[in-house]
Design an enzyme around this catalytic site. Sequence first.
Site, PDB file in Angstrom:
ATOM      1  N   TYR A   1       1.700  -8.203  -1.361  1.00 28.24           N
ATOM      2  CA  TYR A   1       1.174  -8.091  -2.734  1.00 28.24           C
ATOM      3  C   TYR A   1       1.293  -9.472  -3.375  1.00 28.24           C
ATOM      4  CZ  TYR A   1       0.397  -5.767  -7.295  1.00 28.24           C
ATOM      5  OH  TYR A   1      -0.101  -5.343  -8.516  1.00 28.24           O
TER       6      TYR A   1
ATOM      7  N   ASP B   1       5.420  -4.558 -16.416  1.00 28.06           N
ATOM      8  CA  ASP B   1       4.122  -4.012 -16.799  1.00 28.06           C
ATOM      9  C   ASP B   1       3.741  -4.325 -18.230  1.00 28.06           C
ATOM     10  OD1 ASP B   1       3.032  -2.532 -14.501  1.00 28.06           O
ATOM     11  OD2 ASP B   1       4.956  -1.493 -14.608  1.00 28.06           O
TER      12      ASP B   1
ATOM     13  N   GLU C   1      -2.489   3.247  -4.868  1.00 25.06           N
ATOM     14  CA  GLU C   1      -1.124   2.903  -5.240  1.00 25.06           C
ATOM     15  C   GLU C   1      -0.732   3.788  -6.422  1.00 25.06           C
ATOM     16  OE1 GLU C   1      -0.837  -1.157  -6.560  1.00 25.06           O
ATOM     17  OE2 GLU C   1       1.321  -1.066  -6.825  1.00 25.06           O
TER      18      GLU C   1
END
Lengths: 258, 402
Positions: free
Chosen positions: A168, A55, A44
Amino acid sequence: MTKLQEAFTGENTFIGFTVAGDPSIEKSVEYVVAMANAGADVVELGIPFSDPVADGPVIQAADLRAFAAGITTDKIFEMVATIRQQTDVPLVFLSYANKIFDYGYDRFYQRCEELDVSGTVIPDLPVEERDELVPIAQKHGVAVIPLVAPTSGERVAKIVSGSQGFIYLVSSLGVTGMRDNVANDLTTTIEKIKAVTDTPVAVGFGIHTPEQVKQMNQIADGAIVGSGIVKLIEEQPNNATDAITKYVQEMKGLAQVK
Amino acid sequence: MQEMKSETNQTGRFGEYGGQYIPETLMSEIDRLTAAYNHYKNDPDFKAELKDLLINYANRPSLLYHAKRMSADLGGAQIYFKREDLNHTGSHKINNVLGQILLAKRMGKTRIIAETGAGQHGVATATVAALMGMECEIFMGKLDTERQALNVYRMELLGAKVHAISTGTGTLKDAVNAAMQEWTRRMDDTHYVIGSTMGPHPFPTMVRDFQSVISKEIKAQLLQETGKLPDAVVACVGGGSNAIGAFYHFIDDSSVKLIGCEAAGKGIHTDQTAATLETGRIGIFHGMKSLFCQDDDGDIAPVYSISAGLDYPGIGPEHAALQAQKRVQYVGITDDEAVDAFEYIAQTEGIVAAIESSHAVAYVKKLAPTMRPDQIIVCNLSGRGDKDVAAIARYRGVDLHD
């Protein structure tokens, strides 16, 4: 069976993440190839963004290193072309919506198709908004990988219906980063997903030990490791190949953890 | 509150702008918030409690003041100031904060988080959190904590914890990023009070509704005093909450010109600007599709303004749509023009207005002389300027000793 689905047919499926261009384009190519050669089933590649709200600090710092190296979306595609000369490992992009939107949905997915990029993970594109993009990605044979969170609850069925590639599953609340305890109630969410679709489920956010990878492969179909790999690049930006190779082998269960 | 007038559908679209572009982790909470807002906005008890707080705590209705000296000096239109600066906590921000924290309380929340730029929204949030006995944490860019040190202490005095955010540009955008991240970590007991008409649906609509009390009052007050509608309404625009509040009840009155004043910084043709509507392009950020200042590769560009409250690279989606429909005109005001206006209104009317609001005053200075004395401009004074005095002194090269 698509290339991405095939990646989930072996044992201990492992998806390794790195930020494209971290710490330089040349080294980033080398690290992706190293991951593939060490046994990563999918790589990825993160497209750096100025404001990566999903993040944590480790990946934010990697984005800054990539920007310092002059990375752009066009250069990332050039980078993938170089990677493709050395490995056919399945690749997916992780990108915030604006990078793809601003590049142009059709132009972006056209390039993905040309370079055999199998999917995109877009953390700020929930099911409510994905219709503006999914038909375009599908036209180019690229999967839009849906994210399911521990908080998704009743939303799960809607999110995973019609899914392609893999799902995911976000292991925990908050942002990316390494955690010692990944939420235990994942199995309930996985059952909800499995009731709707056969698409493989990979668990990400917080996973950084071989035991966790093994555990995720027992309760789901694979594990995604990001910050753990990015941290190795942070520690020795220009000499991380051996460390990455060893790390991925350990995660895959192909080498003994010392 | 009021019925929706602009085209907004269930997922909060204003034309092509708006939407809900946020991580899945937050979507269930956003769904709960949307349902709660749609329920309580029509709930008589909720409405009565909010109204009582607006009147008895926030000091509403705010005055509509006829600035006769300034009108005479500029020699054109009659100028009226909507005195949001006289609200409790010194700005329009309290209107939205009271609504959202009251809603959060109904939803069972015990903890409030918020971003702030100039500190006005942070102060309002800390104030209402104190009033309602809720825990409060404020996220503020590190640069802004330096520019607005007094407001940081004021928030702490009110019992809030202030986080100085040093990532990115250390300004409002980064404070929003940090507050959103905190919300994805902890949403069960926590409501994120977004301070402007931005973010994912329902925020742009909900904040607009809570702020629309401004134009509702302007309309009634001016009708009572003059029997007329204004010819123009002028407000400053950062994220856009005071402006949409001042415009909302005039959107359907086509004779009323609506003008939003954004921060041009050192000029819209320089790279030191925050004029999103004039220099930005369509993008997806902070939960919404709207206009943003971006670089060539779709990254959010650093923006600049002397005003910490207008120093934001985006704009609320309803403003983007109102510009596209040509219903509202957006103009850039430079730092120099805003500082001149800050001094001018102080010396002409004895009002120290916020540097943000001074951007609107600067445009009134240009507009009024082009109009007739029987015409009316209403300018929204969104906040008071005590917080800016030290910074303006520095801008003028005055050395202040405490």
